[in-house]
Scaffold this motif. Structure first.
Motif, mmCIF file in Angstrom:
data_model
loop_
_atom_site.group_PDB
_atom_site.id
_atom_site.type_symbol
_atom_site.label_atom_id
_atom_site.label_comp_id
_atom_site.label_asym_id
_atom_site.label_seq_id
_atom_site.Cartn_x
_atom_site.Cartn_y
_atom_site.Cartn_z
ATOM 1 N N HIS A 121 0.813 -1.227 0.000
ATOM 2 C CA HIS A 121 0.000 0.000 0.000
ATOM 3 C C HIS A 121 0.835 1.260 0.000
ATOM 4 O O HIS A 121 0.473 2.259 0.623
ATOM 5 C CB HIS A 121 -0.962 0.027 1.206
ATOM 6 N N LEU A 122 1.966 1.226 -0.709
ATOM 7 C CA LEU A 122 2.817 2.413 -0.806
ATOM 8 C C LEU A 122 2.802 2.923 -2.242
ATOM 9 O O LEU A 122 3.217 2.196 -3.153
ATOM 10 C CB LEU A 122 4.254 2.087 -0.380
ATOM 11 N N PRO A 123 2.318 4.140 -2.457
ATOM 12 C CA PRO A 123 2.328 4.694 -3.818
ATOM 13 C C PRO A 123 3.750 5.050 -4.253
ATOM 14 O O PRO A 123 4.498 5.658 -3.498
ATOM 15 C CB PRO A 123 1.483 5.965 -3.678
ATOM 16 N N LEU A 124 4.116 4.677 -5.475
ATOM 17 C CA LEU A 124 5.459 4.972 -5.977
ATOM 18 C C LEU A 124 5.578 6.453 -6.315
ATOM 19 O O LEU A 124 4.747 6.989 -7.053
ATOM 20 C CB LEU A 124 5.746 4.136 -7.227
ATOM 21 N N PRO A 125 6.602 7.114 -5.812
ATOM 22 C CA PRO A 125 6.756 8.550 -6.114
ATOM 23 C C PRO A 125 7.282 8.830 -7.514
ATOM 24 O O PRO A 125 7.156 9.948 -8.000
ATOM 25 C CB PRO A 125 7.737 9.040 -5.042
ATOM 26 N N LEU A 126 7.886 7.830 -8.164
ATOM 27 C CA LEU A 126 8.425 8.015 -9.521
ATOM 28 C C LEU A 126 7.814 6.970 -10.440
ATOM 29 O O LEU A 126 7.536 5.849 -10.019
ATOM 30 C CB LEU A 126 9.950 7.825 -9.532
ATOM 31 N N CYS A 127 7.649 7.331 -11.718
ATOM 32 C CA CYS A 127 7.188 6.331 -12.685
ATOM 33 C C CYS A 127 8.401 5.550 -13.203
ATOM 34 O O CYS A 127 9.548 5.843 -12.857
ATOM 35 C CB CYS A 127 6.432 7.008 -13.826
ATOM 36 N N LYS A 128 8.137 4.568 -14.030
ATOM 37 C CA LYS A 128 9.207 3.683 -14.517
ATOM 38 C C LYS A 128 10.312 4.461 -15.244
ATOM 39 O O LYS A 128 11.503 4.236 -14.991
ATOM 40 C CB LYS A 128 8.589 2.634 -15.448
ATOM 41 N N GLU A 129 9.908 5.374 -16.110
ATOM 42 C CA GLU A 129 10.895 6.111 -16.906
ATOM 43 C C GLU A 129 11.734 7.039 -16.025
ATOM 44 O O GLU A 129 12.949 7.174 -16.206
ATOM 45 C CB GLU A 129 10.212 6.912 -18.015
ATOM 46 N N GLU A 130 11.076 7.695 -15.077
ATOM 47 C CA GLU A 130 11.818 8.581 -14.156
ATOM 48 C C GLU A 130 12.819 7.777 -13.330
ATOM 49 O O GLU A 130 13.956 8.207 -13.101
ATOM 50 C CB GLU A 130 10.839 9.301 -13.216
ATOM 51 N N THR A 131 12.377 6.614 -12.882
ATOM 52 C CA THR A 131 13.255 5.776 -12.064
ATOM 53 C C THR A 131 14.450 5.308 -12.881
ATOM 54 O O THR A 131 15.592 5.321 -12.409
ATOM 55 C CB THR A 131 12.474 4.559 -11.511
ATOM 56 N N TYR A 132 14.192 4.920 -14.124
ATOM 57 C CA TYR A 132 15.278 4.469 -14.999
ATOM 58 C C TYR A 132 16.300 5.586 -15.207
ATOM 59 O O TYR A 132 17.519 5.348 -15.183
ATOM 60 C CB TYR A 132 14.709 4.013 -16.349
ATOM 61 N N ALA A 133 15.797 6.798 -15.359
ATOM 62 C CA ALA A 133 16.702 7.943 -15.547
ATOM 63 C C ALA A 133 17.578 8.152 -14.308
ATOM 64 O O ALA A 133 18.775 8.435 -14.415
ATOM 65 C CB ALA A 133 15.900 9.212 -15.872
ATOM 66 N N VAL A 134 16.985 8.006 -13.132
ATOM 67 C CA VAL A 134 17.770 8.129 -11.893
ATOM 68 C C VAL A 134 18.844 7.049 -11.847
ATOM 69 O O VAL A 134 20.017 7.321 -11.546
ATOM 70 C CB VAL A 134 16.863 8.032 -10.639
ATOM 71 N N VAL A 135 18.458 5.825 -12.161
ATOM 72 C CA VAL A 135 19.397 4.703 -12.120
ATOM 73 C C VAL A 135 20.563 4.959 -13.086
ATOM 74 O O VAL A 135 21.731 4.804 -12.714
ATOM 75 C CB VAL A 135 18.684 3.373 -12.466
ATOM 76 N N MET A 136 20.266 5.386 -14.292
ATOM 77 C CA MET A 136 21.324 5.615 -15.278
ATOM 78 C C MET A 136 22.237 6.764 -14.853
ATOM 79 O O MET A 136 23.452 6.708 -15.054
ATOM 80 C CB MET A 136 20.721 5.874 -16.664
#
Lengths: 273, 273
Positions: A60-75
């Protein structure tokens, strides 16, 4: 030096800190995920993201970032580390809580870490594990609840073993942080319940299907006696042979040809990733 | 403003932070304790210390401070808060870990917090709880594993309830953060296994023994049907009547005279602490 991301800020990991009213600290309310990069790219990114998203939803935790945003952070973090391959850890918690129990806003942490490869001798000789009567609560969710293996660290060391193999009522589930497989002739068998559905497990099943019949089903302790080979899978361990389980020697006690064959196929996959 | 202590440093709580390689954050490896002060003095200090020490020992974490040193820290924090009564929270974790799994040196946090008293209406009308098929892992150790009640928050709200009453296979253990008692004539009955041994529970048993026969033993769900009264105990709740459990009304559905009597005795004890 490794970098991490915390709620929008990127900094060296040793400069990141979390406030002391976080629900992971006070109430053990957190989830995580963990994967490696190969050739600078996150391995099986789509599958890891899907699992992380599913764990978050189940808690029940809403993700603060979407998949693309998260990928950008990771890269971005990978580049700051100079582009060498790293481990990436996501941690999401219940966040800071005024009353120490209610969720307000999750905290999201993304860390890059050094990869700790398995010592080569373990691939050559296989590892020993000991049985433990235990099943993880919400095993299918990658929550941060890994108390058990830390509690049992001394028992593992005393037995000259590397890890725990969990069973409950005679049914095998998984190791403390990796999945379990048996080899019997042309069959590869792996438990399908009370487990964290590993991405390496999924990858190995895909590889194995070309040459073996793969059975995902409940696995009983009694099946260990006529197994030819056994191995465990995880992002760090890849395909690691298990040659001893408690007092029981698996097969002839040596690393078997089918485990080796699968590890070669796996290494080819990551070399070309 | 509230103050806290972290590994030797005292600072306002909102300035305290813990590094992101702590094993409570990464692996849920932590324990805590929680008590109130009355008239500026920690309530039942000897018993809380004994329990904290026992939890630490069960989780293989060496305490960095002895009893007297810890007491001095607690009194210092209370004084900095201006001497008003507060809640005190101890949190001890597996500490920072280079490999994300091995214990090196525990982290110890001692926080003072505002007391969140139970709304008076709950003492007047009693509370509703809902049954949950669950038992805490290592229930007798005050680990930080309180995921369950956070996961169930929406179910509790939807039922118009205040909390969960855990049962497994028909045997009642405890509420999510407090103990459980039934009243039947001159008998007071409370579960004795799969529970965190509450200090308020222990205090209430001591008070009740003057006027009741107290039975500490396994308690079955079927015993709810002929119970006259039920209540829960914790440091914050003191003795809080339970008038409804799921669809079942306890006794006549009103707060009973014996719960009230015990709460009066408890309030006398703390007034003179």
């Amino acid at each position: 030096m490794h970098y991490g991301y915390f709620n929008g800020t990127v900094a060296p990991t040793d400069q990141l800190a979390i406030g002391v009213t976080d629900l992971s600290l006070l109430r053990g309310y957190g989830l995580f995920d963990y994967f490696l990069t190969y050739n600078g790219r996150p391995f099986q990114w789509d599958w890891y993201w899907e699992r992380f998203q599913n764990s978050a939803s189940r808690m029940h935790l809403p993700l603060p970032l979407c998949k693309e945003e998260t990928y950008a952070v990771v890269m971005n973090l990978i580049e700051r580390n100079g582009g060498a391959d790293v481990a990436v850890r996501f941690v999401m918690t219940g966040g800071y809580s005024a009353d120490s129990i209610s969720i307000e806003q999750p905290n999201l942490l993304i860390l890059t870490e050094a990869i700790h490869p398995v010592p080569p001798v373990q691939y050559e000789q296989g590892i020993k594990v000991i049985l433990d009567e235990y099943v993880r609560e919400m095993a299918e969710v990658k929550s941060t609840d890994y108390k058990r293996v830390i509690l049992m660290a001394e028992a593992i060391r005393a037995a000259g073993a590397s890890d725990l193999l969990y069973q409950k009522g005679g049914e095998i589930s998984e190791l403390s942080r990796s999945n379990f497989f048996l080899v019997k002739g042309e069959k590869i068998v792996t438990p399908n319940r009370h487990i964290l559905h590993g991405i390496t497990r999924r990858t190995v099943i895909g590889i194995a299907q070309a040459d073996f019949r793969v059975e995902e089903r409940p696995v009983l302790l009694s099946e260990l006696y006529d197994a030819e080979e056994a191995f465990t899978t995880s992002s760090t361990k890849k395909i690691l042979p298990i040659t001893q389980i408690g007092d029981l020697t698996i097969g002839d006690g040596k690393v078997g040809p089918k485990s080796k064959f699968l590890l070669e196929r796996f290494d080819e996959l990551i070399a070309g990733w």
